[in-house]
Design a protein around this motif. Structure first.
Motif: not given
Length: 414
Positions: A128-136, A138-144, A148-157
């Motif tokens: 199972l993928v957790k929010p903390s996994d995305v943070k660890e 890609f360095g991106v938090s998904i809360e709030d 789309e915002e998270v995906m674009e931020e990851i793609l920019r980085k």
């Protein structure tokens, strides 16, 4: 009893248990077609409309199966498959297979975040993928943040998407529905293997969503997180509170006027009291449903209409139109979303809608027109005269072209 019949019984009981602990998710799952594909090595996935279970499902406990069904149902509720494809369209340089694996990874984290807010039993399933996994990762938090915002931020980085997810999750990309599949839960959606029209699928999902939400809401059993999620579907882009309070002071009218002849009960002698002057005028919303209005814009028009009703504090009469004007209907609350049946898809000619609107317009009526304003008969004498006649009662909302200069208007950006 055959293996398929056993699975049908387990799925039935699993969905029933979801309805008990989380009615909204359970009812939505009950309304969703669930299929079993014996020769699939996956546990489960969704194409954005239905749920598919693979052969590994037999290795799971009934509690875990209920969790899996809830997981896939939330993917559909959040429209992850449709939204992922919309993001990919903006990035033609990306490899679809890699992009969809990334999208699934992030989407799974959102599903996990919402499931943790429910009473659904945690699963013992490890991948199972957790929010903390995305943070660890890609360095991106998904809360709030939106998907789309998270995906674009990851793609920019990340200039290049590295697929190194250790097999976690399954892809929510373009699945072709298998020929050899068995229906283990009959939902309300049609069993149409050829229907890949995203707009039709989204309208079908919205109807299922509204029905499940209203059923659960009546029982007062919708968790706060899910409540916010549903309201997000009706989130407006035009700040009607600001428009009414500042830009259009008095546009929608007021139920009261202030007078020093009536003292304020809260601050007597310091501020004037309020005197009721009766009901405010009607609100009439003309929604452009022509072929030039895509599903995203149409959904946004619906959101604006509900926002108008909420801020104006009264029923709103909606007239859908393209080259024809369609039967009006009233809405007021978010629960009225099930009333929304917007016909259209044809050319863009506004005069038939204006003629129909004429039947309802009074001196106190406020008229909002939602359109891209790429209107074929906009410069005709009949249309110009009508709009000019009621110019002080009209507020135009546009997504593209500028309305006539004598109209007050706001622009929605996409």
């Amino acid at each position: 009893m055959s293996q398929v019949h056993e699975l049908q019984e387990v799925v039935r009981k699993s969905i029933a248990s979801l309805i008990v602990v989380e009615p909204f998710i359970g009812i939505f799952a009950k309304m969703t077609n669930v299929y079993y594909i014996e020769d699939s090595p996956q546990v489960a996935w969704t194409d954005g409309k239905s749920i598919y279970l693979g052969s590994m499902i037999h290795e799971m406990s009934p509690r875990d199966i209920a969790h899996v069904i809830a997981h896939e149902a939330i993917h559909i509720i959040l429209k992850h498959a449709i939204r992922s494809k919309q993001i990919l369209k903006k990035h033609p340089e990306l490899v679809p297979e890699q992009f969809f694996q990334l999208a699934n990874y992030v989407a799974d984290a959102y599903v996990h975040m919402y499931l943790m807010q429910t009473k659904i039993s945690p699963t013992s399933y490890e991948n199972l993928v957790k929010p903390s996994d995305v943070k660890e990762t890609f360095g991106v938090s998904i809360e709030d943040k939106s998907f789309e915002e998270v995906m674009e931020e990851i793609l920019r980085k990340s200039k290049k998407i590295e697929v190194s997810y250790s097999g976690k999750g399954s892809c929510i990309g373009d699945y072709k529905r298998p020929k050899k599949m068995v229906l283990v839960n009959k939902g309300t959606d049609r069993e149409d293997t050829q229907d890949v029209d995203e707009e039709k699928i989204e309208r079908e999902i919205n109807k299922r969503l509204a029905d499940a939400y209203n059923a659960a809401k009546n029982a007062d059993t919708v968790p706060e997180g899910i409540e916010r999620l549903i309201n997000e579907l009706l989130k407006p882009k035009v700040d009607w509170r600001t428009i009414i309070r500042k830009d259009l002071s008095g546009f929608f009218g007021s139920r009261h006027r202030y007078s020093w002849k009536r003292m304020s009960k809260k601050q007597p002698g310091l501020v004037p009291g309020r005197k009721s002057i009766g009901a405010r005028g009607d609100v009439l919303v003309l929604v452009d449903t022509s072929g030039s209005i895509g599903e995203e814009k149409l959904q946004q028009f619906i959101a604006e209409t509900f926002a108008i009703a909420k801020v104006a504090g009264r029923d709103v009469l909606v007239i859908p139109w393209d080259a024809s004007a369609y039967e009006p209907f009233k809405i007021r609350r978010n629960e009225d979303v099930k009333k929304v049946k917007l016909k259209g898809g044809g050319g863009t000619v506004i005069f038939p809608a204006l003629k129909l609107a004429e039947k309802y317009v009074k001196p106190s009526t406020r008229i909002v027109i939602l359109s891209d304003w790429d209107i074929a008969d906009l410069n005709s004498q009949d249309v110009y005269s009508w709009l000019y006649k009621y110019r002080n009662q009209i507020y135009a909302v546009t997504t593209d072209l500028t309305p006539p200069s004598f109209l007050q208007f706001a622009k929605i950006s996409f």
